[in-house]
Design an enzyme around this catalytic site. Structure first.
Site, PDB file in Angstrom:
ATOM      1  CD  GLU A 124      -2.958  -1.152   2.285  1.00 29.69           C
ATOM      2  OE1 GLU A 124      -2.800  -0.375   3.242  1.00 29.69           O
ATOM      3  OE2 GLU A 124      -3.964  -1.857   2.147  1.00 29.69           O
ATOM      4  CD  GLU A 270      -3.598  -6.302   3.546  1.00 21.62           C
ATOM      5  OE1 GLU A 270      -4.353  -5.602   4.248  1.00 21.62           O
ATOM      6  OE2 GLU A 270      -2.372  -6.154   3.537  1.00 21.62           O
TER       7      GLU A 270
END
Ligand SMILES: *[C@@H]1O[C@H](CO)[C@@H](O)[C@H](O)[C@H]1NC(C)=O
Ligand SMILES: *[C@@H]1O[C@H](CO)[C@@H](O)[C@H](O)[C@H]1NC(C)=O
Ligand SMILES: *[C@@H]1O[C@H](CO)[C@@H](O)[C@H](O)[C@H]1NC(C)=O
Ligand SMILES: *[C@@H]1O[C@H](CO)[C@@H](O)[C@H](O)[C@H]1NC(C)=O
Ligand SMILES: *[C@@H]1O[C@H](CO)[C@@H](O)[C@H](O)[C@H]1NC(C)=O
Ligand SMILES: *[C@@H]1O[C@H](CO)[C@@H](O)[C@H](O)[C@H]1NC(C)=O
Length: 489
Positions: A124, A270
């Site tokens: 991220e 995720e």
């Protein structure tokens, strides 16, 4: 007779397999294995857990030899991450990227039979909390790792990708069809996507309905789940969305399509729901979300914009009590399993398998707890100091508003803090010496959902290391208390 029965049985067997192949997406379900824990289970125990629970893919945040060794010949496919902190070096130094691939990929693939399928470059990296720190280094690092994989002769079997937060794309309305990459990073996103596409690599995105709910108190709660009956669905030109996950995923599909990459494979890196540390983080919601998600995956129908199986990694396998709570107190509670490898709730990952299977061969410390002494007074000026010390050095994320221990009275709060510190320090006597305030007990102080946990035993080596650390911490505590007393005079 016997042979007829046998052949009927084997026909049934074959039919069963055909049914399995028909019902289950080829890709199976993966899970994230994070290791930011003070008392991690041994890698071999965790790999056994993965197999016992039918996970065929695992995602790691870092290359770790102990984990690779445990995964060797396991048949489990691996995505291995590169931490953001390494992006700068890998972006600026081709040799460093080659060394990374040699040491952390080639060795394990060739000599050790680890089935590595993906390298996740960064984690991220464009999250707004990083203030753009990794904007300039992510793509060059991705390119250098890809070049190193080609050089190592591995680029056909190991693909690169970048797990991105879902905020790299957006929709001006809430319609998925309005989706496009976020305007401030649009050119970069197009370049990265093109690079992935050119190299036969997937786009990886993390999607968190829980965060939608956490960050927006007006978010319609039922829309976070897959069994939504109540809230008005989103109707996007005839495509109907009953849950935010599919709407979010299809916003990405539209963003990719608008920029010329409509067929790029997508991996959900995720997805999950935490069980503690917030009013919406609890066992019931987590079970509801994850079971709904798994039924959706097992249904194999995909989303309105992308039919077919979803490729996804649940977040996460086991709680991590050493994670930063900067995102929120829930951050240490994403596991399907507690730190000791016990399942938190029943979850059918595949339709005909019942529930989750606990870790095997886990050893616990003794059945004892550190609590506030009955003779101590809440008015003792050392109470707040001791509690904040314990909480700063252990884990009090179950104490806050809406969390599992938020209903404790004030003495219960103090006991909880003392105990978490005591357990984290492997039940050292010196870790239950809050001056005149604490006492060790053998009767379990847990009440209802609020569990005062016993820590697990880790290897003697790490206990040794911890003793040194905690002696230092106790010295610090004594100094603090001493200074505090001085200021009181
Ligand atoms: C392999 O990965 C580990 C963990 O990220 C890292 O510390 C190490 O530097 C890497 N090895 C090389 C040669 O880059
Ligand atoms: C980002 O900026 C904010 C505000 O300036 C600062 O508090 C924070 O520490 C920065 N974060 C990083 C990772 O640099
Ligand atoms: C990234 O590169 C641009 C242009 O070269 C520069 O202005 C910016 O400061 C760089 N950002 C970081 C975080 O290094
Ligand atoms: C949704 O509706 C069905 C059928 O009316 C019901 O059985 C189920 O409990 C409802 N689910 C929720 C979450 O309200
Ligand atoms: C217990 O501790 C929590 C977290 O520190 C705090 O929010 C709460 O008010 C405390 N409860 C009592 C009864 O002191
Ligand atoms: C603990 O209590 C005893 C007796 O009440 C007292 O003499 C002593 O000073 C206390 N110790 C501390 C560190 O407060």
């Amino acid at each position: 007779m016997g042979s007829i029965r046998n052949s009927i049985r084997s026909m049934g067997f074959v039919a069963g397999w055909l049914l399995l192949l028909y019902c289950y997406p080829v890709s199976g379900i993966g899970v994230n294995w994070g290791t930011q824990a003070t008392h991690p289970l041994p890698a071999s125990t965790v790999v056994r857990m993965l197999k016992d629970n039918g996970f065929d893919k695992v995602k790691l945040f870092d290359a770790d030899n102990k984990i690779f060794n445990a995964l060797s010949n396991s048949g489990i496919q691996v995505m291995v991450g590169i931490p953001n902190e390494m992006l700068y070096t890998l972006a600026n130094d081709v040799q460093a990227a080659e060394d990374w691939v040699t040491k952390n990929i080639s060795t394990h693939v060739s000599s050790n039979s680890v089935d590595i399928r993906y390298v996740a470059v960064g984690n991220e990296p464009f999250l707004s909390t990083f203030n753009g720190t990794f904007l300039n280094t992510t793509l060059p690092a991705l390119q250098n790792i890809q070049a190193a994989l080609i050089r190592a002769g591995l680029s056909a079997r190991v693909k690169v990708t970048v797990p991105l937060n879902a905020d790299v794309y957006e929709s001006q309305s809430n319609l998925p069809s309005e989706g496009d990459f976020r305007s401030d990073i649009r050119d970069l996103m197009v370049e990265i996507t093109k690079f992935l596409s050119d190299n036969g690599a997937p786009f990886t995105v993390n999607i968190y309905p829980f965060i939608s709910l956490y960050s927006d108190s007006n978010f319609p709660i039922d829309f976070a789940f897959f069994d939504n009956n109540n809230s008005a669905p989103i109707n996007d030109g005839g495509r109907v969305y009953q849950n935010v996950f599919e709407a979010n995923y299809d916003t990405l599909v539209w963003a990719l399509q608008k920029n010329g990459f409509g067929n790029l494979p997508i991996i959900v890196g995720e997805v999950g729901w935490p069980t503690d540390g917030d009013k919406n983080a609890n066992l019931i919601y987590a079970q509801r979300f994850n079971q709904g998600f798994m039924s959706h995956v097992n249904g194999g129908q995909g989303t309105p914009m992308r039919a077919g199986p979803l490729d996804a990694y649940l977040f996460s396998l086991i709680d991590e009590d050493a994670k930063s709570v900067q995102p929120g107190n829930f951050e240490r509670h994403w596991g399907l399993f507690y730190i000791d490898g016990k399942p938190k709730y029943q979850l059918n990952l595949v339709p005909n398998k019942n529930g989750l299977v606990a870790a095997k061969g886990v050893h616990y410390l003794a059945q004892k707890w550190c609590v506030m002494s009955p003779s101590a007074s809440l008015d003792d000026p050392q109470v707040p100091l001791s509690v904040s010390y314990a909480c700063a050095n252990a884990d009090c994320t179950s104490l806050g508003y809406g969390a599992s221990c938020s209903n404790l009275d004030a003495r219960g709060n103090v006991s909880y803090a003392f105990n978490t510190y005591y357990q984290r320090n492997n039940q050292l006597d010196s870790a239950c010496r809050f001056p005149n305030l604490s006492v060790i007990t053998t009767s379990n102080p847990s009440v209802g959902d609020c569990q005062f946990r016993i820590m697990i035993q880790t290897t003697s080596a790490s206990v040794g290391g911890r003793i040194v650390v905690s002696i230092t911490m106790h010295t610090a505590l004594l100094v603090l208390v001493f200074l505090f007393l001085l200021t009181m005079r």
